[in-house]
Design an enzyme around this catalytic site. Structure first.
Site, PDB file in Angstrom:
ATOM      1  N   HIS A  24     -78.744  60.893  39.668  1.00 25.63           N
ATOM      2  CA  HIS A  24     -78.992  60.780  41.103  1.00 25.63           C
ATOM      3  C   HIS A  24     -78.529  59.463  41.673  1.00 25.63           C
ATOM      4  CE1 HIS A  24     -81.275  64.454  41.315  1.00 25.63           C
ATOM      5  NE2 HIS A  24     -81.778  64.116  40.149  1.00 25.63           N
ATOM      6  N   ARG A  25     -77.965  58.625  40.840  1.00 23.14           N
ATOM      7  CA  ARG A  25     -77.592  57.330  41.364  1.00 23.14           C
ATOM      8  C   ARG A  25     -76.522  57.472  42.445  1.00 23.14           C
ATOM      9  NH1 ARG A  25     -77.038  54.407  36.904  1.00 23.14           N
ATOM     10  NH2 ARG A  25     -79.219  53.854  36.841  1.00 23.14           N
ATOM     11  N   ALA A  26     -75.696  58.495  42.298  1.00 19.00           N
ATOM     12  CA  ALA A  26     -74.632  58.698  43.271  1.00 19.00           C
ATOM     13  C   ALA A  26     -75.205  58.911  44.663  1.00 19.00           C
ATOM     14  CB  ALA A  26     -73.782  59.879  42.862  1.00 19.00           C
ATOM     15  N   ASP A  58     -71.542  53.488  35.083  1.00 21.12           N
ATOM     16  CA  ASP A  58     -72.472  54.026  36.050  1.00 21.12           C
ATOM     17  C   ASP A  58     -73.231  52.919  36.776  1.00 21.12           C
ATOM     18  OD1 ASP A  58     -73.514  56.311  37.260  1.00 21.12           O
ATOM     19  OD2 ASP A  58     -75.366  56.079  36.113  1.00 21.12           O
TER      20      ASP A  58
END
Lengths: 351, 699
Positions: free
Chosen positions: B293-295, B212
């Site tokens: 929410h990193r996407a 990630d």
């Protein structure tokens, strides 16, 4: 190392032509990145590698330089000397020495392979200095790993790391340092004891499968020669000296020629189709076939690559690269390589 | 540069890869690139080529950590700033409003390589030895994480990196700060870097948390256009023959690319993101079921960089779409659990391609599918099969052939023996022994263990315990600060006392002993179940291969069990025997269990510290007992209970019974008696990121 004790002469090895050829090709062209020798016990694997000392060419090195830098790497010399804690020797003096064969024992620890902090120096003067490892010694030479499949995993990782880029980077035990490490990796293995990891397998440019000889006369010749070698190594070596020097001379000529060998565009396409037909991972296979074919032509004294060179090169370069399930046998692939060669021969109008 | 770089613009094809690297260089906030691909596809070449394209950065003069003068600052720079402020306030009151500033210099953004052999002190930072010896002061030499600040940290073969180094990198990457607490040092400094990693999935996967952290991921394959392949060969050969003149050919292209990159990174702050585009990005991310929410964030940042690269004033949906595969591919998880593979068609129990076809579209990225298909094709190739058979007698350690129908004619009334092909394979859930503190000997990569040899990764140092494995660097560092006060004999710069001794703590992963106990009775052959089971076993074997385990194969059918393959490292042999394993006859479950237990005990008496894992593949329908009058299944359960006495063994039961209208659940009862971990054939497959984590906790 090897030349101190008597070494069985390369020219006296009976049979195993493919093995000998693969080794010679690597000496002519060090960018072929090594040979993997697969075979059962007692098939002259180690003898052949050790015998190489006989026929190795000389290279130009800086005198007293533990890193074996090439003339074009001379700018690095001062920097490396500093890391070793040597006073700069001023203008480096070049001399000739034979290509080295450095042996990596299976039990080697990581710090001996990549290098570590010079302990003696640290205790005596409190200075932090580098003690170069086996990879430094092997630069521009041959790194020989007997039973490479038994090598400890983390040592393999380190080997992969530097074999990939020709640089050994040291970031451990308080020292930070890197030096060139381009070596020809020669490994032997007995497939019965487990396979190599695909990643390491791919790093070997060529691969030969060898078995015991089945021809009775050849077997007897082996016994006879071995016996007379053990009886009197010196006179035995002398008896083959001429043959050895002939091979060495031929290698020398091929080394000069290899840079000038040419290849038609059609044949380049053939190489590319060859790999595509077989389903080989990545592009290293193509590049190795091209280089090996050129080197083969040079070995035969030709300045143009012929179809037979490509076929022979593919048989050396592809068997271990064919995409396979990890549990499939490599020796089965040789037949597949030959079949793909036939298919690739058929001219295609599309390209 | 020690070894000449292959020029970035000379890399042929691999447009996605090149784009991803360029985007990261423009906008470092993206967080890095993970390059996944088979060997020999210019992964490393391209990544390293990037290093000469990086734009220059402004740093505080003389700061070892390469701080940005605009902050955040490292402790050293903060201290300097304080000094400056004091000087200023002393000299003139008029300048007090002008905040003091540090001198700054421009330099090329750093590109650091983290080698796999790196030790902790070099990654996170450690004691400066010369300073400690000279002045007795403890000062820090910055580690790689500090040096890589605002630049690139490059890890080749990142999936092979040791776990504790991964932890250090992860921690710094997550917080942007590296905190150092070791060897009497306590320090924290900013560490913002781009992670660029390459990996070959054949060698095993990355941990999900680590995965990630990489902003983008690209999967690359080799070129299959013949013209490009030829061009590629020619270029590489020209480069190898004469790197320097080859580089000259591309110098112009490198320069103009660098210029364009620099311009784009300057232009980046001016690019705007319309709120509609932002919404579109979020929607896209949630549609793809990404975790966290990193996407969304990365999607926006990458699109920004792309717009800057193209010279656009505002990000449009097109940019978001263009970058979305790189951002989402490695974060995606499946929305609904995929339906269990439908039972193979009853009419054609031997059709091995049936599950294969249904498997393909479900997970197009699975690299093994292709191989698998090839293999199946090969196996059907009669010539190839002949080759395999012929090469067999060469294996000296070959155990007795399992296939001996001539000597044992099938009992009357029983289904004839059949040899099923191996069904489709998949990636299995992680199986490993729990980590304990016992030191062991061995190698492999399944379970982590402390080691007793002077081998393995030097993890860290600890107080001396008299094992003779001195951690020299740590010992010297421990002694260094006291040197000023110690009396030194002439000729020695350093006096070490026993209280300084530090011992190396080494750790490495070891392979386990895996015992496969396979039910080869007639009931397993029904409706193509054996093909699926063989597929499952094959998957486990492939996993064992990656983890360097030793495996044994035991099968039971007719009226007794037999050891097909004693414990060996040659997993190839196990695979071959598995493919030839015949099925037929009744189910002597108890016999299978008893024989397995005997083999396990044997291995344990040879190596008492081993941690064997027994994997029993059965539907549990035992119908042959050991004792003549015992009830077969009851007997098996009793035996299973007794087997749990050996605490060093871990049991896994893989239930091959079909999920249908009538289930007996016998294998589950067997698993309960064995205190085993229970899987159905279908649940053995590791499908998603979430699954991986969950199952990780299970063990």
């Amino acid at each position: 190392m090897f030349n101190k004790t008597a070494v069985y002469p390369f020219a006296a090895i009976v049979g195993q032509d493919k093995l000998k050829l693969a080794l010679i090709l690597n000496i002519i062209n060090p960018t072929l990145s090594g040979v993997l020798i697969r075979g059962e016990k007692g098939t002259a694997k180690s003898t052949a590698v050790r015998a190489l000392a006989d026929i190795l060419p000389q290279i130009e090195v800086i005198e007293g330089d533990p890193f074996g830098l090439a003339p074009e790497e001379v700018d690095l010399y001062a920097e490396l000397c500093q890391a070793l804690g040597r006073e700069s020797v001023g203008q480096p003096v070049f001399g000739l020495r034979k290509v080295k064969v450095v042996e990596l024992p299976v039990g080697a620890t990581e710090d001996r392979v990549v290098g570590s902090m010079d302990l003696e120096r640290a205790l005596k003067t409190g200075d932090k200095r580098v003690e170069p490892g086996l990879l430094a010694q092997a630069h521009r030479g041959i790194l020989y790993v007997d039973e490479v499949n038994l090598l400890d995993d983390h040592v393999v990782d380190v080997l992969l790391d530097s074999a990939a880029m020709g640089v050994n980077t040291l970031e451990r035990e308080g020292v930070s340092f890197s030096h060139p490490a381009r070596f020809t990796l020669v490994g032997t293995m007995n497939p019965e004891e487990g396979e190599l990891r695909p990643q390491l397998l791919d790093r070997f440019g060529l691969c030969v499968n060898i078995g015991g000889l089945t021809d009775l006369e050849q077997r007897v010749a082996i016994l006879e020669r071995r016996a007379s070698f053990e009886q009197n190594p010196e006179s035995f070596t002398v008896a083959y000296a001429q043959e050895s020097s002939q091979i060495a001379e031929r290698i020398g000529k091929a080394r000069e020629l290899v840079g000038r060998v040419e290849i038609d565009r059609d044949r380049l396409y053939r190489i590319a189709r060859f790999s595509l037909e077989l389903g080989v991972d990545g592009h290293r296979g193509d590049i190795i076939i091209l280089k090996a074919a050129k080197t083969l032509a040079a070995w035969h004294g030709r300045s143009k690559v012929e179809d037979s060179d490509i076929e022979a090169a593919a048989e050396l370069a592809l068997p271990h690269r064919v995409r396979r399930q990890p549990l499939m046998e490599i020796s089965d692939n040789l037949e597949a390589v030959r079949r793909a060669g036939q298919r690739a021969k058929a001219p295609q109008s599309s390209s | 540069m020690i070894s000449p770089l292959y020029p970035f613009p000379a890399v042929i094809g691999q447009e996605d890869l090149k784009k991803a690297l360029i985007l990261c260089a423009i906008n470092p906030l993206i967080g890095g690139v993970l390059i996944r691909g088979e060997k020999g596809t210019a992964k490393s070449t391209a990544a390293r080529g990037l290093s000469e394209l990086l734009p220059e950065i402004v740093t505080v003069k003389g700061c070892p950590n390469g701080c940005d003068p605009m902050g955040p600052l490292c402790p050293q720079c903060l201290a300097r700033l304080k000094e400056l402020a004091l000087d200023n306030s002393g000299s003139s009151l008029a300048t007090i409003n002008n905040s003091p500033s540090l001198e700054s210099v421009k330099r090329r953004a750093p590109f650091l390589t983290l080698p796999l052999s790196a030790t902790e002190d070099r990654v996170a930072g450690g004691l400066d030895l010369s300073e400690a010896l000279a002045s007795g002061r403890r000062r820090v030499t910055p580690g790689l994480l500090a040096q890589a600040h605002r630049g690139i940290l490059y890890i080749d073969e990142v999936n092979l990196l040791d776990d504790h180094i991964v932890d250090l990198v992860l921690d710094a990457a997550a917080s942007g700060v590296n905190r150092l607490e070791r060897e009497g040092l306590s320090l924290s400094h900013p560490a913002n870097f781009l992670l660029v990693g390459t990996m070959n999935p054949e060698e095993g996967e990355l941990r999900p948390q680590f995965l990630d952290r990489f902003g983008l991921s690209v999967a690359i394959t080799s070129e299959d256009n013949v013209d490009l392949r030829v061009e590629l060969m020619l270029r590489r050969e020209a480069f190898d023959a004469s790197p320097i003149s080859f580089r000259k050919l591309y110098q112009k292209e490198v320069d103009s690319l660098k210029e364009r990159l620099y311009k784009a990174s300057r232009f980046l702050p001016k690019v705007k993101v319309p709120s509609s585009v932002r919404r579109f990005a979020s929607q896209l991310a949630s549609e793809h079921n990404t975790a966290g929410h990193r996407a969304d964030l990365t999607l926006e940042r990458a699109a920004l960089a792309l717009a800057a690269w193209k010279g656009l004033e505002a990000v449009g949906e097109a940019e978001v779409i263009e970058v979305s595969p790189m951002v989402l591919a490695h974060r995606q998880r499946e929305a609904v659990p995929p339906p269990p593979p439908p039972p193979p068609a009853p009419e054609e129990p031997e059709e091995p391609e049936e599950p294969e076809k249904q498997e393909d579209p479900k997970d197009p990225e699975k690299p093994q599918d292709q191989e698998n298909q090839d293999n199946q094709e090969d196996q059907k190739d009669p010539e190839n099969q002949k080759d395999q058979k012929e090469s067999q007698p060469e294996d000296l350690n070959q155990p007795p052939e399992p296939q001996d129908p001539n000597q044992n004619p099938p009992e009357p009334g029983e289904a004839p023996e059949t040899v099923f092909e191996i069904g489709s394979t998949f990636r299995v859930v992680p199986i490993r022994s729990p980590f304990d503190r016992i030191r062991r000997r061995g190698s492999g990569r399944r379970s982590r263990s402390r080691v007793s040899q002077k081998q393995g990764r030097y993890v860290k140092s600890g107080p001396d315990q008299g094992r003779g494995d001195l951690a020299v660097d740590a010992t010297i560092r421990a002694a260094a600060p006291y040197q000023l006060s110690r009396e030194k004999p002439p000729g020695l710069a350093l006096v070490v006392q026993p209280s300084d001794f530090r011992e190396a703590v080494r750790e490495k992963k070891m392979g386990n002993y895996l015992f496969f106990t396979v039910d080869a009775s007639g009931s397993m052959g029904a409706r193509g179940r054996m093909a699926a089971s063989k597929g499952a076993i094959m998957s486990l074997l492939l996993d064992a291969y990656q983890k360097r385990d030793q495996v044994a194969l035991i099968s039971f059918r007719r009226d007794q069990a037999q050891v097909n393959l004693p414990l060996t490292a040659s997993i190839d042999l196990a695979g071959k025997l598995l493919s030839e394993l015949p099925v037929g006859g009744r189910t002597p479950l108890s016999s299978g269990l008893a024989l397995t237990y005997r083999e396990v005990r044997n291995s344990l008496s040879k190596n008492p510290l081993a941690r064997p894992i027994v994997i029993i593949i059965t539907d549990g329908r035992g119908n042959v007992s050991l004792a003549p009058e015992a009830k077969p299944f009851e007997e098996a359960l009793k035996l299973a209970k007794a087997m749990t006495w050996e605490k060093r063994v871990k049991y896994i039961v893989v239930d091959t019974e079909e999920t249908g209208a009538v289930t007996f659940g016998l294998a589950r009862r067997l698993a309960e008696s064995l205190s085993a971990v229970y899987f159905k054939t279908e649940t053995l497959e590791s499908k998603t990121l979430v699954d991986l984590v969950k199952n990780d906790e299970l063990f």
